[in-house]
Design a protein around this motif. Structure first.
Motif, mmCIF file in Angstrom:
data_model
loop_
_atom_site.group_PDB
_atom_site.id
_atom_site.type_symbol
_atom_site.label_atom_id
_atom_site.label_comp_id
_atom_site.label_asym_id
_atom_site.label_seq_id
_atom_site.Cartn_x
_atom_site.Cartn_y
_atom_site.Cartn_z
ATOM 1 N N ARG A 103 -7.349 10.498 -20.725
ATOM 2 C CA ARG A 103 -6.754 11.826 -20.877
ATOM 3 C C ARG A 103 -5.360 11.714 -21.514
ATOM 4 N N ILE A 104 -4.583 10.732 -21.118
ATOM 5 C CA ILE A 104 -3.185 10.614 -21.543
ATOM 6 C C ILE A 104 -2.951 9.199 -22.052
ATOM 7 N N TYR A 105 -2.455 9.081 -23.289
ATOM 8 C CA TYR A 105 -2.269 7.764 -23.912
ATOM 9 C C TYR A 105 -0.898 7.676 -24.555
ATOM 10 N N VAL A 106 -0.258 6.488 -24.424
ATOM 11 C CA VAL A 106 0.977 6.209 -25.145
ATOM 12 C C VAL A 106 0.982 4.746 -25.555
ATOM 13 N N GLY A 107 1.443 4.478 -26.788
ATOM 14 C CA GLY A 107 1.497 3.115 -27.296
ATOM 15 C C GLY A 107 2.408 3.002 -28.491
ATOM 16 N N LEU A 139 -8.828 18.187 -14.403
ATOM 17 C CA LEU A 139 -10.104 18.874 -14.226
ATOM 18 C C LEU A 139 -11.310 18.026 -14.624
ATOM 19 N N THR A 140 -11.089 16.915 -15.340
ATOM 20 C CA THR A 140 -12.216 16.076 -15.774
ATOM 21 C C THR A 140 -11.838 14.601 -15.725
ATOM 22 N N GLY A 141 -12.850 13.744 -15.791
ATOM 23 C CA GLY A 141 -12.646 12.306 -15.751
ATOM 24 C C GLY A 141 -12.633 11.702 -17.134
ATOM 25 N N THR A 189 -2.477 17.659 -9.349
ATOM 26 C CA THR A 189 -3.493 18.225 -8.466
ATOM 27 C C THR A 189 -4.861 17.946 -9.075
ATOM 28 N N ILE A 190 -5.721 17.312 -8.310
ATOM 29 C CA ILE A 190 -7.091 17.058 -8.777
ATOM 30 C C ILE A 190 -7.902 18.316 -8.488
ATOM 31 N N GLY A 191 -8.420 18.935 -9.561
ATOM 32 C CA GLY A 191 -9.101 20.218 -9.424
ATOM 33 C C GLY A 191 -10.605 20.137 -9.487
ATOM 34 N N ALA A 192 -11.171 18.911 -9.466
ATOM 35 C CA ALA A 192 -12.623 18.727 -9.515
ATOM 36 C C ALA A 192 -12.919 17.289 -9.129
ATOM 37 N N ASN A 193 -14.177 17.005 -8.810
ATOM 38 C CA ASN A 193 -14.580 15.615 -8.601
ATOM 39 C C ASN A 193 -14.578 14.913 -9.958
ATOM 40 N N VAL A 194 -13.832 13.819 -10.061
ATOM 41 C CA VAL A 194 -13.725 13.122 -11.341
ATOM 42 C C VAL A 194 -14.082 11.663 -11.156
ATOM 43 N N THR A 195 -14.582 11.058 -12.240
ATOM 44 C CA THR A 195 -14.931 9.646 -12.238
ATOM 45 C C THR A 195 -14.256 8.970 -13.416
ATOM 46 N N TYR A 196 -13.588 7.830 -13.135
ATOM 47 C CA TYR A 196 -12.949 7.049 -14.191
ATOM 48 C C TYR A 196 -13.676 5.717 -14.332
ATOM 49 N N SER A 197 -14.107 5.418 -15.569
ATOM 50 C CA SER A 197 -14.837 4.172 -15.809
ATOM 51 C C SER A 197 -13.916 2.965 -15.816
ATOM 52 N N SER A 198 -12.635 3.153 -16.067
ATOM 53 C CA SER A 198 -11.684 2.054 -16.044
ATOM 54 C C SER A 198 -10.823 2.168 -14.794
#
Length: 373
Positions: free
Chosen positions: A261-265, A279-281, A302-311
Motif C-alpha cells: 500500500r505504501i512504498y518509499v525508496g 481497508l485492504t491487504g 485503524t484497520i477497517g476490514a479483515n486484511v491479509t499480507y503476503s509479506s
C-alpha cells in the motif's frame, strides 16, 4: 587708359520655389520659408529590406547625421533556434544593441526564441490557491477560482511545475470526486505544495492509478496531501521513489492490487501523520528500501476490514528505514493475517522495541544485518 565698365546685376531670385515631399514653402512679405512637413512621410511598421541608415537630428550641433539601422534595433535578427532562450528581464540582458530601453519592471518576463514568442515562467509574488473539480472543471481553465477549476490533479501539478514559485506556497483545493493517477513533478522555488481533499470523509476524494500517487522523478520539493483515499489496482497506493518529501495526513488505503500500500525508496522521504484507515491487504502495508526513509511517528492506523499480507505489515530492506515512535494500530473486531514485520539487508525498523506494535498473526523477523529497535 580707359575706365573699366562696371555692370551690376540684380537677379530676380527665386523666380519660382517649389517644395517637394516633406518640405513646405511659405511666403511672407517677400520672404520664403522652408519647413519640414512630417505629415508627408509615411508611417511604416518595419524597416524595409536593404535599408541601412536612418537620418537623425542632433540638437546640440544642429546637424543631421546618418545612423546605422542596426543601432535602432530595426536590423536585429532572430535569435538562433538552438534550444537556448535569449532575452532579458529588467537589467539582466544577453547582448543587445545600445539604445534599446529596459523592459518594464511589472513582474512579467520578456523574451523570444526565434520568430515565435514564447511564454516563459510566471513568477509568484504571493501564495497561490488553485482549485480542481472533476465534475465541473476543465483543464482549459486557469484553476484560480472554484468557477474556473481544473478537471484533473495532474493539470494543477503541471501548472505549479511550470511556474517560478519563488518562496511562495501553492495550495490545491480538490472537490469530491474520483481522479486519475497524480504524478508529482519537480518545481522551482522553496515553498510547499499542498493538496487538500476531505479530512472528515477521505473516501469522498479518490485517487486511482498504478500507483495512485507517484513521485518517481522528483528532485527536491515538499508535498502534503490531506484527506484522500488512495487506491491502486496494479501497483502501490503511493510510491515515493525519488529524492523528495511527501507528507500524508488523514488518508484511506484501499488499493486492490497484490502490491504494498505504501512504498518509499531511492532516498525518498515519506511522512505519515494523523489518523488513517486501512481497508485492504496486499504484499504489506509499509515498505522502505534502497535508502528510503518512512516516518510514521505519531500516526494512528485503524484497520477497517479483515486484511491479509503476503509479506509483512511493515518491511524494511536494502538500507531502508522505518521510524514508528508513538504510532498506534487499532483493529477492533478485524484481523490482520501475516507477519508483523521484516527487517533485512542492513535495514532498520524503530518503534522503541515494542515487537507487537505492527499487527499480524506471525512474529516479526530480523535477517542479514537487519535491526528492530
Amino acid at each position: 587708359m580707359s575706365d573699366a565698365i562696371k555692370l551690376k546685376v540684380l537677379p530676380q531670385f527665386p523666380s519660382r520655389l517649389t517644395g517637394r515631399a516633406g518640405i513646405d514653402v511659405t511666403k511672407q512679405s517677400g520672404e520664403y520659408f522652408l519647413d519640414l512637413d512630417y505629415n508627408d512621410f509615411p508611417v511604416i511598421s518595419a524597416v524595409p529590406t536593404g535599408a541601412t541608415y536612418a537620418l537623425i537630428y542632433n540638437p546640440a550641433t544642429k546637424q543631421y547625421a546618418q545612423l546605422p539601422i542596426a543601432l535602432l534595433g530595426g536590423g536585429l535578427a532572430d535569435a538562433p533556434n538552438d534550444g537556448t532562450l535569449y532575452g532579458r528581464k529588467n537589467l539582466a540582458w544577453s547582448a543587445v544593441p545600445a539604445g534599446l530601453a529596459d523592459a518594464p519592471n511589472d513582474g512579467s518576463t520578456y523574451a523570444r526564441r526565434s520568430a515565435a514568442w514564447i511564454n516563459v515562467r510566471n513568477v509568484l509574488t504571493a501564495d497561490r490557491n488553485l482549485f480542481v473539480n472533476a465534475a465541473t472543471g476543465s483543464d482549459a481553465n486557469n484553476g484560480l477560482t472554484t468557477g474556473t477549476a481544473f478537471a484533473t490533479l495532474q493539470k494543477a501539478m503541471d501548472v505549479i511545475a511550470a511556474t517560478d514559485n519563488s518562496i511562495f506556497n501553492n495550495v490545491v483545493t480538490v472537490a469530491n470526486g474520483t481522479y486519475a493517477q497524480l504524478i508529482l513533478k519537480s518545481y522551482l522555488g522553496s515553498g510547499n505544495v499542498t493538496f487538500n481533499g476531505d479530512n472528515v470523509t477521505p473516501g469522498n476524494v479518490i485517487i486511482t492509478g498504478s500507483p495512485a500517487l507517484w513521485a518517481a522523478a522528483v528532485n527536491g520539493g515538499s508535498f502534503t496531501f490531506n484527506g484522500f483515499r488512495l487506491q491502486s489496482s496494479a501497483g502501490q497506493d503511493v510510491n515515493v521513489g525519488s529524492y523528495t518529501l511527501v507528507t500524508l495526513n488523514t488518508c484511506e488505503w484501499a488499493g486492490t492490487s497484490a502490491n504494498y500500500r505504501i512504498y518509499v525508496g531511492n532516498f525518498g522521504r515519506l511522512q505519515i501523520q494523523g489518523a488513517h484507515k486501512v481497508l485492504t491487504g496486499g504484499a504489506g502495508l509499509l515498505l522502505a528500501e534502497i535508502s528510503g526513509f518512512l516516518y510514521i511517528n505519531g500516526a494512528a492506523f485503524t484497520i477497517g476490514a479483515n486484511v491479509t499480507y503476503s509479506s509483512a505489515t511493515a518491511t524494511a530492506r536494502t538500507l531502508g528505514y522505518i521510524s514508528a515512535f508513538t504510532t498506534t494500530f487499532s483493529l477492533g473486531a478485524f484481523v490482520v493475517t501475516g507477519q508483523r514485520y521484516s527487517a533485512v539487508t542492513n535495514s532498520v525498523i524503530s518503534d522503541t522495541g515494542s515487537i507487537t506494535l505492527f499487527p499480524g498473526t506471525v512474529a516479526g523477523s530480523v535477517l542479514t544485518g537487519g535491526q528492530y529497535t
